[in-house]
Each structure stands twice: as C-alpha cells, then as structure tokens.
Design a protein around this motif. Structure first.
Motif, PDB file in Angstrom:
ATOM      1  N   TYR A  88      -3.801  -6.863   4.786  1.00 47.27           N
ATOM      2  CA  TYR A  88      -3.315  -5.660   5.468  1.00 47.27           C
ATOM      3  C   TYR A  88      -2.239  -4.997   4.607  1.00 47.27           C
ATOM      4  O   TYR A  88      -1.694  -5.605   3.680  1.00 47.27           O
ATOM      5  CB  TYR A  88      -2.654  -6.029   6.801  1.00 47.27           C
ATOM      6  CG  TYR A  88      -3.572  -6.574   7.875  1.00 47.27           C
ATOM      7  CD1 TYR A  88      -4.182  -5.713   8.781  1.00 47.27           C
ATOM      8  CD2 TYR A  88      -3.795  -7.953   8.014  1.00 47.27           C
ATOM      9  CE1 TYR A  88      -5.001  -6.216   9.806  1.00 47.27           C
ATOM     10  CE2 TYR A  88      -4.603  -8.447   9.034  1.00 47.27           C
ATOM     11  CZ  TYR A  88      -5.200  -7.576   9.922  1.00 47.27           C
ATOM     12  OH  TYR A  88      -6.000  -8.077  10.926  1.00 47.27           O
ATOM     13  N   HIS A  89      -1.891  -3.733   4.969  1.00 49.45           N
ATOM     14  CA  HIS A  89      -0.741  -3.063   4.354  1.00 49.45           C
ATOM     15  C   HIS A  89       0.228  -2.559   5.441  1.00 49.45           C
ATOM     16  O   HIS A  89       1.298  -3.090   5.606  1.00 49.45           O
ATOM     17  CB  HIS A  89      -1.188  -1.882   3.481  1.00 49.45           C
ATOM     18  CG  HIS A  89      -1.688  -2.266   2.135  1.00 49.45           C
ATOM     19  ND1 HIS A  89      -2.996  -2.590   1.877  1.00 49.45           N
ATOM     20  CD2 HIS A  89      -1.050  -2.395   0.951  1.00 49.45           C
ATOM     21  CE1 HIS A  89      -3.148  -2.903   0.599  1.00 49.45           C
ATOM     22  NE2 HIS A  89      -1.972  -2.787   0.002  1.00 49.45           N
ATOM     23  N   ARG A  90      -0.181  -1.495   6.136  1.00 50.08           N
ATOM     24  CA  ARG A  90       0.695  -0.857   7.138  1.00 50.08           C
ATOM     25  C   ARG A  90       0.110  -1.017   8.537  1.00 50.08           C
ATOM     26  O   ARG A  90      -1.102  -1.197   8.686  1.00 50.08           O
ATOM     27  CB  ARG A  90       0.808   0.647   6.847  1.00 50.08           C
ATOM     28  CG  ARG A  90       1.353   1.002   5.479  1.00 50.08           C
ATOM     29  CD  ARG A  90       1.229   2.519   5.298  1.00 50.08           C
ATOM     30  NE  ARG A  90       1.614   2.966   3.969  1.00 50.08           N
ATOM     31  CZ  ARG A  90       2.821   3.423   3.642  1.00 50.08           C
ATOM     32  NH1 ARG A  90       3.758   3.488   4.555  1.00 50.08           N
ATOM     33  NH2 ARG A  90       3.069   3.826   2.408  1.00 50.08           N
ATOM     34  N   VAL A 118      -0.337  -9.696   3.846  1.00 47.74           N
ATOM     35  CA  VAL A 118       0.099  -8.304   4.003  1.00 47.74           C
ATOM     36  C   VAL A 118       0.773  -7.912   2.697  1.00 47.74           C
ATOM     37  O   VAL A 118       1.624  -8.654   2.194  1.00 47.74           O
ATOM     38  CB  VAL A 118       1.089  -8.169   5.184  1.00 47.74           C
ATOM     39  CG1 VAL A 118       1.555  -6.730   5.334  1.00 47.74           C
ATOM     40  CG2 VAL A 118       0.474  -8.673   6.487  1.00 47.74           C
ATOM     41  N   ASP A 119       0.397  -6.774   2.137  1.00 51.52           N
ATOM     42  CA  ASP A 119       0.958  -6.358   0.854  1.00 51.52           C
ATOM     43  C   ASP A 119       2.051  -5.296   1.021  1.00 51.52           C
ATOM     44  O   ASP A 119       1.984  -4.456   1.929  1.00 51.52           O
ATOM     45  CB  ASP A 119      -0.149  -5.760  -0.037  1.00 51.52           C
ATOM     46  CG  ASP A 119      -1.019  -6.845  -0.676  1.00 51.52           C
ATOM     47  OD1 ASP A 119      -0.932  -8.005  -0.245  1.00 51.52           O
ATOM     48  OD2 ASP A 119      -1.793  -6.509  -1.584  1.00 51.52           O
ATOM     49  N   ASP A 120       3.017  -5.318   0.123  1.00 49.23           N
ATOM     50  CA  ASP A 120       3.971  -4.234  -0.130  1.00 49.23           C
ATOM     51  C   ASP A 120       5.252  -4.241   0.707  1.00 49.23           C
ATOM     52  O   ASP A 120       6.165  -3.502   0.386  1.00 49.23           O
ATOM     53  CB  ASP A 120       3.330  -2.837  -0.003  1.00 49.23           C
ATOM     54  CG  ASP A 120       2.246  -2.614  -1.053  1.00 49.23           C
ATOM     55  OD1 ASP A 120       2.214  -3.371  -2.048  1.00 49.23           O
ATOM     56  OD2 ASP A 120       1.422  -1.693  -0.876  1.00 49.23           O
ATOM     57  N   ALA A 121       5.333  -5.042   1.779  1.00 47.83           N
ATOM     58  CA  ALA A 121       6.580  -5.127   2.568  1.00 47.83           C
ATOM     59  C   ALA A 121       7.022  -3.794   3.155  1.00 47.83           C
ATOM     60  O   ALA A 121       8.193  -3.406   3.080  1.00 47.83           O
ATOM     61  CB  ALA A 121       7.707  -5.745   1.722  1.00 47.83           C
ATOM     62  N   ALA A 132       4.445 -13.003  -4.324  1.00 51.36           N
ATOM     63  CA  ALA A 132       4.851 -12.064  -5.378  1.00 51.36           C
ATOM     64  C   ALA A 132       3.783 -10.983  -5.573  1.00 51.36           C
ATOM     65  O   ALA A 132       2.589 -11.259  -5.502  1.00 51.36           O
ATOM     66  CB  ALA A 132       5.063 -12.825  -6.680  1.00 51.36           C
ATOM     67  N   HIS A 133       4.251  -9.750  -5.839  1.00 56.88           N
ATOM     68  CA  HIS A 133       3.323  -8.622  -5.974  1.00 56.88           C
ATOM     69  C   HIS A 133       3.791  -7.718  -7.113  1.00 56.88           C
ATOM     70  O   HIS A 133       3.696  -6.512  -7.006  1.00 56.88           O
ATOM     71  CB  HIS A 133       3.285  -7.882  -4.628  1.00 56.88           C
ATOM     72  CG  HIS A 133       2.191  -6.872  -4.469  1.00 56.88           C
ATOM     73  ND1 HIS A 133       0.919  -7.057  -4.933  1.00 56.88           N
ATOM     74  CD2 HIS A 133       2.196  -5.649  -3.874  1.00 56.88           C
ATOM     75  CE1 HIS A 133       0.184  -5.988  -4.628  1.00 56.88           C
ATOM     76  NE2 HIS A 133       0.940  -5.123  -3.990  1.00 56.88           N
ATOM     77  N   SER A 134       4.371  -8.352  -8.151  1.00 61.85           N
ATOM     78  CA  SER A 134       4.912  -7.673  -9.337  1.00 61.85           C
ATOM     79  C   SER A 134       6.317  -7.137  -9.067  1.00 61.85           C
ATOM     80  O   SER A 134       6.803  -7.180  -7.930  1.00 61.85           O
ATOM     81  CB  SER A 134       4.014  -6.522  -9.827  1.00 61.85           C
ATOM     82  OG  SER A 134       4.259  -5.337  -9.090  1.00 61.85           O
ATOM     83  N   GLY A 140       7.350  -3.753 -10.637  1.00 58.60           N
ATOM     84  CA  GLY A 140       7.216  -2.292 -10.564  1.00 58.60           C
ATOM     85  C   GLY A 140       5.934  -1.796  -9.926  1.00 58.60           C
ATOM     86  O   GLY A 140       5.703  -0.595  -9.875  1.00 58.60           O
ATOM     87  N   HIS A 141       5.079  -2.680  -9.439  1.00 60.09           N
ATOM     88  CA  HIS A 141       3.799  -2.308  -8.822  1.00 60.09           C
ATOM     89  C   HIS A 141       2.941  -1.467  -9.773  1.00 60.09           C
ATOM     90  O   HIS A 141       2.268  -0.507  -9.367  1.00 60.09           O
ATOM     91  CB  HIS A 141       4.023  -1.564  -7.491  1.00 60.09           C
ATOM     92  CG  HIS A 141       2.868  -1.711  -6.527  1.00 60.09           C
ATOM     93  ND1 HIS A 141       1.714  -0.951  -6.635  1.00 60.09           N
ATOM     94  CD2 HIS A 141       2.668  -2.535  -5.484  1.00 60.09           C
ATOM     95  CE1 HIS A 141       0.871  -1.316  -5.657  1.00 60.09           C
ATOM     96  NE2 HIS A 141       1.423  -2.277  -4.959  1.00 60.09           N
ATOM     97  N   GLY A 142       2.964  -1.830 -11.049  1.00 59.87           N
ATOM     98  CA  GLY A 142       2.122  -1.131 -12.028  1.00 59.87           C
ATOM     99  C   GLY A 142       0.725  -1.723 -12.068  1.00 59.87           C
ATOM    100  O   GLY A 142       0.461  -2.793 -11.518  1.00 59.87           O
TER     101      GLY A 142
END
Ligand code: ZN
Length: 357
Positions: free
Chosen positions: A37-39, A94-97, A150-152, A154-156
């Motif tokens: 999921y994300h949002r 869930v990605d991105d917090a 962990a998801h990097s 800088g999210h590059g």
C-alpha cells in the motif's frame, strides 16, 4: 510447530543427513502473498491511494477468508526454511511513510491485530514535509509494533544512479536511520520497484536481508531474495474482486529467469523461466506482456519459453504468468509469477546509468 522445524534444521545441519533434510526443509517452507500500500483515504491521489471503504473491505476479506497475516520477518524465515507458515499467509507492507498511514491505515490494521512493515525513504522524513511522518511519529509506531523497512534516502531510481551515488544514497540512509532510530532496517524496498542486478548486489552488500520490488506474484522458497514481488494496491487495483484473487495466489516455482538482469540490454526475443517441480498442468499457463496482451509461450517439462513478438515500450515493463491450480488442496487458486524490467535504457524519460550498458 515452529520450534519443531527449528530443531529439525539444527539436527540436519549438525549431522551427515543434510541432503535428506534439504528435501524436508524445502517441502516444509511455505508460500506467502505480500501486499503493498501507499496512501489511505486520500482520494486526490488515486494512483497510490486505497479508500477507507476498500481498506476495511480488505481487512474483512482477510479475516473471513481463512488468512493469517504474518510479519515480513516470518516470511523471510520461512523462505529460509526456518519456520513454516500457515497455508494462507499474507504480509502487509506500506511504502513512503505518508501521514495517512498513521491517521487512517495503521489504526485499522492495529485493531485487526496485523503486523505491518513501513518502508521509509529517509530524506523526506528529515526534510519534515507535512505530508510525511516525523521521526517522533515513526518511533512511536515502532513501539506499537510497526516494523520499519528501508526505502532509500532520496527515493531515486536506482538504475539511473552511478555506483558512487547509489552507495552514497545507501550510506546517507543508514546514517539517518541510525541517528533517528538507533538501528538500521534489515529489509529494503526499491523506489518504483526498479532494480538491476548491480543494484540488488549493492543492497545485498550493504547488509540487507532482502529486497522488494513492485511486481505482482506470490513468494515461495525459490524466489529471488533481492527482488521479491509484492501486489500493488490502489483505488484501481484494490477492488474487492481483485483483492480476493491476489490474497489467494500461490507461487509458480520459478528458479531463474533469462535474461537475468531486469535492466534489458535489448528487446528479448525470448524470455525463459526455469522451474522446479512445476504444477502438472503447466501447459495451461498464460503469460501477459506490459499492455496485458497475451504472449506466445512454449511449455517444456521444467521451463517456459516466452516470445514477446512486439517490442516492449520504453520504461518499466511487467511480465505476468498465471496458472489456475488443479491440485486438490489449492484448487481454483492461481499460481502467479511476475517480473518487472526496464526496457530501452530509460525510465520516466531519463536514461539508465552507463554502468548498465
Ligand atoms: Zn516509494
């Protein structure tokens, strides 16, 4: 039960019975479905959002369908043959917090008693953007049982970075986690699910246990530990029918794929999947290209040879192969193998780094 399995493995490792035990351990290892999921409840972002109604429906489907939500750590332990998973195991990521995880997603998962892994890109949290959670909030979530992944930094797009930039990103990320949480996560999700072989090697060399993409498919013991699939959910792909289908999926026992590198060097005339003990009805498998177009496939005893006749578009492209199970214990459920590649040396209009040429 888990203790028994641990004991069995320890005995196997300590004795000369290892070849016999390897078979038992492989059979004991289970499969799982990992959701991404994300949002939550942010309808102005439909591509990454799951509505509250959808989320509540997902939880009901998990509760009523005989599923067990397990932690990502348990999935990895099962892939290692250290524990067994229940027959319908599902892990939630869930990605991105984004803030809506704290406000809308987590309260519902928590009430259901579910484990969640939250993959965090550290630069966005350091920057204090209002859309993202703060380190204080992440620490509080961690104390409530949320696993931080962990998801990097800088999210590059990793395949677009030089080796130096990639290593810098991993280093900055580790330093940020260490400073804020006093620990560095052990699991890594590639931004945009993009990774070539050398990115996977860098993540492995940085000490991570596993890497996760954003391609569909169930995971089993043969899955590539540094490019594990997750089913993406959003308003379009989170509909009730699709959700019920994906949580019931089973892995296809794919041992290797050729071409092995997801960053393609040219349009592949053939994509080969090598399988171990495939389902008896493998001849009924259907593979789909990036536009959902059925691809011609030749089926052999232990392999599939797929011929994408028309060229792939430039950018991220996905392959999906599905096969309905005819085994008595899993009848009607779908085996699903997915894979994401980068075609034409470009992603979102930017060239991949020359290290891939
Ligand atoms: Zn992300």
């Amino acid at each position: 039960m888990a203790d028994m399995k641990h004991l069995l493995i320890r005995i196997c490792l300590a004795t000369a019975l290892f070849s016999t035990c390897t078979v038992s351990v492989t059979q004991a290892a289970s499969s799982a479905v990992i959701l991404m999921y994300h949002r939550f409840g942010e309808s102005d972002q439909p591509l990454t959002n799951t509505t509250v109604v959808q989320l509540e429906d997902h939880i009901t489907a998990l509760q009523n369908g005989g599923y067990t939500v397990v932690s990502l750590a348990d999935v990895l332990a099962a892939l290692d043959g250290e524990i067994s998973l229940p027959p319908r195991a599902v892990a939630i990521t869930v990605d991105d917090a984004y803030r809506s995880f704290l406000m809308t997603g987590w309260p519902r998962f928590k009430a259901a008693g579910y484990s969640v892994t939250l993959f965090v890109a550290t630069k966005s949290v350091n920057a204090g953007y209002s859309d993202f959670l703060t380190w204080d909030e992440l620490r509080a979530l961690q104390q409530e049982g949320v696993e931080i992944g962990a998801h990097s930094h800088g999210h590059g797009h990793y395949p677009l970075l030089s080796t130096t930039s990639l290593e810098q990103d991993l280093g900055q990320m580790a330093a940020a986690f260490d400073r804020a949480l006093g620990t560095v996560p052990r699991v890594f999700a590639y931004p945009y699910g993009e990774a070539g072989l050398s990115d996977m090697a860098a993540v492995r060399a940085a000490g991570f246990q596993a890497g996760f993409g954003q391609h569909s498919g169930a995971v089993g013991p043969l899955a590539n530990r540094f490019y594990l699939p997750r089913f993406a959910l959003n308003e379009q792909y989170g509909a009730a029918d699709r959700f019920r289908l994906v949580i019931g999926t089973l892995p296809l026992p794919v041992k290797s794929i050729s071409p092995a590198d997801p960053v393609l060097q040219s349009h592949p005339s053939t994509i080969t999947l090598n399988l171990v003990s495939p389902p008896q009805n493998l001849k009924d498998v259907t593979c789909f290209g990036p536009a959902g177009d059925p691809l011609q496939a030749s089926v052999y005893t232990n392999s599939l040879s797929i011929n994408p006749i028309s060229s792939f578009p430039t950018g991220r492209v996905r392959l999906n192969c599905t096969l309905q199970s005819v085994d008595r214990s899993t009848q009607g459920r779908w085996h699903w193998f997915g894979w994401q590649m980068i075609s034409g040396f470009e992603s979102e209009g930017v060239a991949v780094h020359p290290r891939y040429r």
